[in-house]
Design a protein around this motif. Structure first.
Motif, PDB file in Angstrom:
ATOM      1  N   ASN A 436       0.941  -1.126  -0.275  1.00  0.00           N
ATOM      2  CA  ASN A 436       0.128   0.340  -0.133  1.00  0.00           C
ATOM      3  C   ASN A 436       0.630   1.147   0.013  1.00  0.00           C
ATOM      4  N   GLN A 437       0.470   2.108  -0.238  1.00  0.00           N
ATOM      5  CA  GLN A 437       0.567   3.475   0.024  1.00  0.00           C
ATOM      6  C   GLN A 437       1.179   3.900   1.359  1.00  0.00           C
ATOM      7  N   THR A 438       0.857   3.463   1.855  1.00  0.00           N
ATOM      8  CA  THR A 438       1.688   4.220   2.816  1.00  0.00           C
ATOM      9  C   THR A 438       2.552   3.673   3.689  1.00  0.00           C
ATOM     10  N   ASN A 439       2.453   2.549   2.959  1.00  0.00           N
ATOM     11  CA  ASN A 439       4.061   1.600   3.158  1.00  0.00           C
ATOM     12  C   ASN A 439       4.730   2.034   2.631  1.00  0.00           C
ATOM     13  N   VAL A 440       5.306   2.638   1.237  1.00  0.00           N
ATOM     14  CA  VAL A 440       6.055   3.699   0.625  1.00  0.00           C
ATOM     15  C   VAL A 440       6.210   5.169   1.566  1.00  0.00           C
ATOM     16  N   ILE A 441       4.905   5.904   1.547  1.00  0.00           N
ATOM     17  CA  ILE A 441       5.353   6.814   2.363  1.00  0.00           C
ATOM     18  C   ILE A 441       6.078   6.761   3.263  1.00  0.00           C
ATOM     19  N   ASN A 442       5.926   5.044   4.409  1.00  0.00           N
ATOM     20  CA  ASN A 442       6.703   5.472   5.220  1.00  0.00           C
ATOM     21  C   ASN A 442       8.297   5.149   5.176  1.00  0.00           C
ATOM     22  N   SER A 443       8.283   4.308   4.160  1.00  0.00           N
ATOM     23  CA  SER A 443       9.456   4.302   3.924  1.00  0.00           C
ATOM     24  C   SER A 443      10.170   5.289   3.150  1.00  0.00           C
ATOM     25  N   GLU A 444      10.149   6.231   3.098  1.00  0.00           N
ATOM     26  CA  GLU A 444      10.466   7.754   1.899  1.00  0.00           C
ATOM     27  C   GLU A 444      11.198   8.582   3.394  1.00  0.00           C
ATOM     28  N   ASN A 445       9.879   8.571   3.693  1.00  0.00           N
ATOM     29  CA  ASN A 445      10.735   9.362   5.234  1.00  0.00           C
ATOM     30  C   ASN A 445      11.508   8.368   6.079  1.00  0.00           C
ATOM     31  N   ASP A 446      11.571   7.509   5.696  1.00  0.00           N
ATOM     32  CA  ASP A 446      12.909   6.822   7.207  1.00  0.00           C
ATOM     33  C   ASP A 446      14.131   6.921   6.084  1.00  0.00           C
ATOM     34  N   LEU A 447      14.144   6.740   4.733  1.00  0.00           N
ATOM     35  CA  LEU A 447      15.107   7.387   3.406  1.00  0.00           C
ATOM     36  C   LEU A 447      15.891   8.182   4.505  1.00  0.00           C
ATOM     37  N   THR A 448      14.570   9.569   4.421  1.00  0.00           N
ATOM     38  CA  THR A 448      14.999  10.238   4.121  1.00  0.00           C
ATOM     39  C   THR A 448      15.690  11.161   5.891  1.00  0.00           C
ATOM     40  N   GLN A 449      14.997  10.198   7.083  1.00  0.00           N
ATOM     41  CA  GLN A 449      15.354  10.723   8.233  1.00  0.00           C
ATOM     42  C   GLN A 449      17.189   9.833   8.431  1.00  0.00           C
ATOM     43  N   ALA A 450      16.876   8.585   7.407  1.00  0.00           N
ATOM     44  CA  ALA A 450      17.953   8.117   7.858  1.00  0.00           C
ATOM     45  C   ALA A 450      19.528   8.886   7.220  1.00  0.00           C
ATOM     46  N   GLU A 451      19.305   9.339   5.884  1.00  0.00           N
ATOM     47  CA  GLU A 451      20.468  10.273   5.150  1.00  0.00           C
ATOM     48  C   GLU A 451      20.083  11.343   6.282  1.00  0.00           C
ATOM     49  N   GLY A 452      19.259  12.339   6.816  1.00  0.00           N
ATOM     50  CA  GLY A 452      19.879  12.815   7.687  1.00  0.00           C
ATOM     51  C   GLY A 452      20.946  12.717   8.586  1.00  0.00           C
ATOM     52  N   ASN A 453      20.459  11.442   9.920  1.00  0.00           N
ATOM     53  CA  ASN A 453      20.699  11.034  10.327  1.00  0.00           C
ATOM     54  C   ASN A 453      22.622  10.890  10.652  1.00  0.00           C
ATOM     55  N   ARG A 454      22.611   9.911   9.177  1.00  0.00           N
ATOM     56  CA  ARG A 454      24.151   9.801   9.022  1.00  0.00           C
ATOM     57  C   ARG A 454      24.854  11.141   8.565  1.00  0.00           C
ATOM     58  N   VAL A 455      23.890  12.647   7.853  1.00  0.00           N
ATOM     59  CA  VAL A 455      24.567  13.705   7.875  1.00  0.00           C
ATOM     60  C   VAL A 455      25.475  14.405   9.089  1.00  0.00           C
TER      61      VAL A 455
END
Length: 475
Positions: A436-455
């Motif tokens: 479902n779309q909710t899983n995609v959106i949550n995964s996109e937000n998780d990726l953004t958060q992970a990239e920000g955490n790494r930086v």
């Protein structure tokens, strides 16, 4: 312009600024010609065109540190303080030499006088009128010169202590230059890392917008194919709008970071800056906590400043007490006197002698001044002890932050790879109709958060490393 007497300290500052990211460079970074210091520091913009950004310049950390060495106004001010203290030292040294003064007078006077009683009697006997009781005016031209030499033979150490106090003041300003150099270097480094993080945040938010747009396209395609829901479409639209707002905020923060660094470097208002170095770990700290503390206590100029301030206070205390002692001086005068239009030629005279001056009573002023300086010396000692504790605390905080941030970097790298893989699976599942779309959106937000955490983890590590290098005052 700075004179030659501070060139040595400019070189020292240049050596200090050659440190970046834990590595010492052998040469200064190449500076673009359009960023060279302005020859007129009093230049005041008078039109909007003079403060409008016309160019964006990419800078490495090394270039930023070199620009700060050349252009930072705070650093230039303390360099000029050394020049002022050296001039004060020359003034004190000059006061120890003999003083010679020359006074020359050339006067012409005309005076009248009333005759004495005997003169009036002679005038009466000679048949002159008694009413003529005033002598004829007489004009006199006189040349008088006086050459005087004074030399202080002994003043109970006042002159020696004054010179030593002036030398200590020069040393104090040299330490202040070293301290300011380290502080400016740290601030420029932190500003550069802030700009790096702001640039990365813009990149991450742009990627988030691109991901949100891709998800929205997928949701629209599925809805057209009658396999998606209106809810998924609306959710994708909201997610895109949120990502766009986050991008706008990131760009605003980026501009603020650019202005902060450009201001620190004292760059022209028409030039904006961009971080040219990639975000990466800028070195490792191979010393233990205990070794770091000892290194900092040995190198920090603040401790030497406190000791120098104590020495200055002690010397000024001695100077104050010496005012109650006699001062012995050698005095020599030579005088020439000539009265024109008379029968006497030029006459001269001289005086050679020893002069003693003593203050018998000053109301306790000298002793009060000495007491003030004694208290000032005690204050410097107390500040020394307080500075010891502050330096140790500063080192420990930076050291433990460095260790924790290094662990965070390793964790963030793993989390970033997992977030990318999770997003890939979420999209494949959604496109295959089993997700479902909710899983995609949550995964996109998780990726953004992970990239920000790494930086964030890498930049925080670099900040902690810079603070630890500052705490240890490494050059």
């Amino acid at each position: 312009m700075l004179t030659k007497s501070v060139n040595r300290y400019i070189i020292i500052v240049g050596m200090n600024f050659a440190i970046a990211s834990g590595n010492i460079t052998s040469a200064s970074a190449q500076i673009p010609n359009n960023l060279q210091p302005n020859s007129n520091p009093l230049n005041l913009p008078t039109s909007p065109a003079q403060v409008t950004v016309q160019q964006t310049q990419s800078l490495t950390l090394q270039q930023s540190l070199e620009l700060a060495r050349r252009r930072n106004t705070e650093l230039q001010a303390v360099l000029l303080q050394i020049e002022r203290s050296r001039a004060a030292l020359r003034e004190v040294e000059a006061s120890q030499y003999p003083s010679i003064s020359l006074n020359i007078e050339l006067t012409r006077s005309r005076s009248v006088s009333i005759p004495s009683a005997s003169q009036q009697t002679q005038q009466f006997e000679s048949g002159l009128s008694q009413t003529n009781t005033v002598n004829q005016p007489e004009s006199v031209t006189t040349f008088n010169s006086n050459l005087e030499l004074t030399y202080g033979l002994y003043n109970y150490g006042q002159g020696l202590n004054s010179r030593r106090a002036a030398e200590e003041q020069v040393r104090l300003d040299e330490l202040e230059t070293e301290l300011t150099s380290a502080e400016v270097r740290l601030n420029v480094t932190l500003d550069y890392y802030n700009l790096q993080q702001a640039d990365e945040n813009v990149r991450i938010r742009q990627s988030a917008v691109s991901n949100a747009q891709a998800s929205l396209r997928d949701a629209e395609a599925l809805e057209r194919a009658a396999v998606g829901t209106r809810y998924d479409l609306l959710r994708s639209q909201v997610n895109l709008a949120n990502a766009q707002q986050e991008l706008i905020n990131a760009i605003s923060s980026q501009r603020t970071a650019q202005i902060q660094l450009a201001t620190r470097l004292n760059l022209p208002e028409t030039i904006s800056v961009r971080a040219a170095d990639p975000v990466r770990l800028n070195g490792l700290w191979n010393r233990t906590r205990e070794e770091s503390i000892i290194l900092a206590l040995q190198n920090r100029p603040e401790l030497r400043q406190n000791l120098t301030q104590r020495n200055i206070a002690e010397l000024r205390r001695r100077i104050a007490l010496s005012q109650l002692k006699p001062e012995i001086s050698l005095v020599t005068r030579y005088n020439l006197l000539d009265r024109f239009d008379d029968t006497v030629s030029v006459t001269d005279g001289y005086v050679v002698g020893v002069q003693g001056t003593a203050t018998l009573f000053d109301g306790g002023v000298a002793r009060a001044q000495a007491a003030q300086q004694a208290v000032q010396a005690n204050i410097a000692e107390a500040q020394f002890a307080n500075q010891l504790n502050n330096i140790q605390l500063e080192v420990e905080q930076a050291y433990f932050q460095l260790q924790s941030n290094l662990e965070n970097v390793n964790t963030a790298n793993i989390a970033l790879e997992q977030a990318r893989e999770a997003l890939r699976y979420a999209r494949l599942s959604f496109q295959a109709g089993v997700g479902n779309q909710t899983n995609v959106i949550n995964s996109e937000n998780d990726l953004t958060q992970a990239e920000g955490n790494r930086v964030q983890a890498i930049v925080e590590y670099n900040r902690a490393l810079a603070r630890l290098q500052r705490a240890a005052n490494l050059e």
